[in-house]
Motif scaffolding. Structure first.
Motif, short mmCIF file in Angstrom:
data_model
loop_
_atom_site.label_atom_id
_atom_site.label_comp_id
_atom_site.label_asym_id
_atom_site.label_seq_id
_atom_site.Cartn_x
_atom_site.Cartn_y
_atom_site.Cartn_z
N HIS A 23 4.48 0.63 2.25
CA HIS A 23 4.59 -0.52 3.25
C HIS A 23 3.59 -1.58 3.01
O HIS A 23 2.69 -1.54 2.18
CB HIS A 23 4.47 0.07 4.58
N HIS B 90 0.61 -4.42 3.78
CA HIS B 90 -0.61 -4.47 4.34
C HIS B 90 -1.09 -5.55 4.45
O HIS B 90 -2.55 -5.77 4.30
CB HIS B 90 -1.51 -3.19 3.68
N HIS C 143 -8.29 2.87 9.71
CA HIS C 143 -7.61 1.96 10.51
C HIS C 143 -6.68 2.58 11.64
O HIS C 143 -6.28 3.84 11.39
CB HIS C 143 -6.92 0.79 10.26
N TRP D 70 4.59 7.36 1.72
CA TRP D 70 5.68 6.06 2.18
C TRP D 70 4.78 4.79 1.71
O TRP D 70 3.55 4.80 1.57
CB TRP D 70 6.16 5.90 3.53
N HIS E 281 0.83 -1.25 -0.03
CA HIS E 281 0.07 -0.23 0.03
C HIS E 281 0.99 1.31 0.11
O HIS E 281 1.99 1.17 0.70
CB HIS E 281 -0.87 -0.05 1.27
N HIS F 292 -5.78 6.88 10.71
CA HIS F 292 -5.50 6.74 9.19
C HIS F 292 -6.56 6.38 8.36
O HIS F 292 -7.15 5.37 8.59
CB HIS F 292 -4.13 5.99 8.78
N HIS G 215 -2.87 3.10 13.24
CA HIS G 215 -1.69 2.61 12.54
C HIS G 215 -0.86 2.29 13.61
O HIS G 215 0.34 2.30 13.49
CB HIS G 215 -1.17 3.70 11.88
N VAL H 201 -9.91 1.49 3.27
CA VAL H 201 -9.88 0.86 4.47
C VAL H 201 -9.43 2.36 5.40
O VAL H 201 -8.86 3.14 4.95
CB VAL H 201 -8.88 -0.06 4.76
N HIS I 110 -7.48 5.80 4.14
CA HIS I 110 -6.65 5.68 2.98
C HIS I 110 -7.52 6.69 1.98
O HIS I 110 -8.61 7.25 2.33
CB HIS I 110 -7.09 4.21 2.31
N HIS J 270 1.07 4.50 1.37
CA HIS J 270 0.40 5.61 2.33
C HIS J 270 0.39 6.82 1.94
O HIS J 270 1.15 7.47 1.84
CB HIS J 270 1.07 5.03 3.83
CU1 C2O Z 1 0.19 3.21 6.38
CU2 C2O Z 1 -3.37 1.33 5.81
O1 C2O Z 1 -1.58 2.49 6.12
#
Ligand code: C2O
Ligand code: CU
Ligand code: CU
Length: 547
Positions: free
Chosen positions: A206, A208, A527, A204, A166, A458, A529, A525, A460, A168
């Motif tokens: 990362h 998921h 969520h 960034w 993903h 966070h 973090h 989504v 998306h 971010h």
């Molecule tokens: Cu840093 Cu769902 O992300």
């Protein structure tokens, strides 16, 4: 539903020994005694590590140069059905295991990273210029960190090693966003396209993957993704060699150099609700140094830690000039002596080393020096500018919202008062979708934090603004499920008044954000973090409906 007993992490401080005392105290008080709630049983049930852990303060400081991740290079050009008639730069990014030295005096550490690096290569992108990335899973088939098969999506029937990337903070169509259940195993890949229709910002990327994101990221699967634009370029901020990402995370490291991830004392349910390390990695190194010229630098600070927040300052007392937050430039530079970053938050700062020729200045996390800047005696002339104003950030009027959603941040405990899972809006990941904003509409979301801890929330796809934080009566909430405010709403401090994509929701407060849901309809989504929370139900889908 059967849920095995999950235990709490408090007591980590004394078990691991090298935690800062303040952290241990914070853990003990924040986690076990939420404000205005009955005292929960404090059970230090973190399992003692089976391997001896490194005390990072025993390492010689500032012997390794700070790595600067290389810029990702396109492997060629390709067409894509979403961009008829265009050839887009095509990147291929392979996730694989590798060994790296975190410090000169440590044996090599097994890590997972993009392109054999952690942090992975930095994407350099420009607003309005789309690109394609093929994210390739070439990881081993066995995981080296403790999977908890009780977590949704991480059942024993699932392959141990799964990944999905993903970006971010990116405004991307749902199919390219890295839906947590769209993971794939080694030998497979996913092609994502990034339209780039957004302002300059430090994003960034990362992993998921559902139920194991905390482990995949702890293993090293992250990197920087920078968006530039002409407006920012025109400001004359430090650029080129003088503009670099500083990606921070903390880890626990065994004496043999391997990463240690904490587990509960129940081997059948190893999940822990927090993971705090005692060693801070700066771009993948412990206590590195960076030679700098006596001039301005732009540092893009990114917190990629699982649960820890950073409280950063300079040893000589000089302030940072903060120019940006999660989603890009602030309206004007802000002088700040300390920068606090919760997981996934970013701060773009200018540090001016002019007049410090020949000196060594350390970057501190709380009172601990984690990185040394060595200022050379001379350098190239500094033609960069720190303008008085940066970019307008028009305020979203909360009154223009078509709806306000009250969403609790909660925790479900077992009979002994230990958290078993964390919940958003009282719901689990697999419950039907309840958040379904319409494309281009403005909404406000109010996060009612009924736990004893802060949670970095966070969303998306969108960028948002923090409207305010307001204290409420937790007893009244528990008794009648009503929000009774106990004080005035507090507007965000200036450094939180720009565009954000992650916001700290404090305990006992209602944190309100406003956003316009720009982007393509689809399923995204939102969520917490804190990766341990995210992996244990503190993540929900939302559906962006067509306008
Ligand atoms: Cu840093 Cu769902 O992300
Ligand atoms: Cu994200
Ligand atoms: Cu959380």
């Amino acid at each position: 539903m059967t849920v095995s007993r999950r235990r709490f992490l408090c007591g980590a401080g004394s078990l691991i020994g090298a935690y800062a005392l303040t952290d241990a105290l914070r853990l003990a008080s924040a986690s076990t005694m939420p404000m205005a709630m009955p005292t929960r049983m404090a059970m230090p049930t973190l399992a003692a590590p089976k391997v001896p852990l490194l005390n990072p303060t025993s390492l010689t400081r500032f012997v390794d140069p700070l790595p600067v991740p290389p810029i990702a290079r396109a492997a060629g050009k390709r067409s894509h059905p979403a961009y008829p008639g265009q050839m887009l730069p095509y990147y291929r990014m392979e996730m694989r295991a590798f060994n790296a030295r975190l410090h000169r005096d440590l044996p090599p550490t097994t890590l997972w990273g993009y392109d054999g690096l952690s942090p992975g290569p930095t994407f350099e992108t420009v607003r309005g210029e789309p690109l394609l990335v093929e994210w390739v899973n070439a990881l081993p088939t066995r995981h080296f960190l403790p999977i908890d098969h009780n977590l949704h999506g991480a059942e024993a029937s699932k392959p141990a090693v799964r990944a999905v990337t993903h970006v971010h903070g990116a405004r991307v169509p749902a199919g390219s966003d890295g839906w947590p259940e769209d993971w794939y195993v080694s030998g497979h890949s996913a092609l994502s396209h990034y339209p780039g229709a957004q302002d300059a910002a430090t994003l960034w990327y990362h992993d998921h993957a559902m139920g194991i994101t905390r482990l995949n990221m702890y293993a090293g699967l992250f990197g920087a993704f920078i968006v530039r634009d002409a407006d920012e370029q025109a400001l004359g901020l430090p650029s080129g060699d003088f503009d670099l990402p500083l990606i921070l995370c903390d880890r626990l490291i065994a004496k043999d150099g391997q990463l240690y991830y904490p587990v509960s004392d129940d081997p059948s349910a190893p999940w822990v609700s927090e993971c705090r390390g005692n060693a801070v990695l700066c771009n993948g190194k412990l206590f590195p140094y960076l030679e700098v010229e006596p001039r301005r630098y732009r540092l893009r600070l990114i917190n990629v830690a699982n649960t820890s927040f950073f409280d950063l300052s300079l040893s000589n007392g000089r302030p940072f000039q903060q120019i940006g937050s999660d989603q890009g430039l602030l309206t004007a530079p802000l002088e700040r002596s300390r920068i606090e970053l919760y997981p996934a938050e970013r701060a773009d700062v200018i540090v001016d080393f002019s007049g410090m020729d020949g000196q060594a200045i350390q970057l501190r996390q709380q009172s601990e020096a984690i990185l040394e800047f060595r200022v050379r005696d001379r350098g190239r002339p500094d033609t960069s500018i720190l303008p008085a104003t940066l970019r307008p950030v028009p305020r979203i009027d909360p009154a223009s919202a078509v709806r306000d959603r009250m969403l609790t941040l909660g925790e479900q405990d077992d009979a002994g008062g230990n958290p078993m899972m964390m919940l958003l809006g009282g719901k689990m990941w697999s419950d039907p979708i309840t958040e379904n904003p319409r494309q281009n509409s403005i909404e406000t979301w109010s996060f009612v934090n009924i736990t004893g801890d802060s949670h970095p929330i966070h969303l998306h796809l969108v960028r948002f603004q923090v409207i305010d934080r307001r204290p409420f009566d937790l007893f009244a909430w528990n008794a009648h499920r009503v929000v009774k405010y106990t004080g005035p709403a507090q507007p965000p401090p200036l450094h939180e008044a720009g565009w954000k994509d992650t916001v700290r929701a404090d305990p006992g407060m209602v944190t309100r954000i406003a956003m316009r849901f720009e982007g393509e309809p689809g399923r995204y989504v939102w969520h917490c973090h804190y990766l341990e929370h995210e992996d244990n139900e503190m993540m929900r889908p939302y559906q962006l409906l067509p306008a």
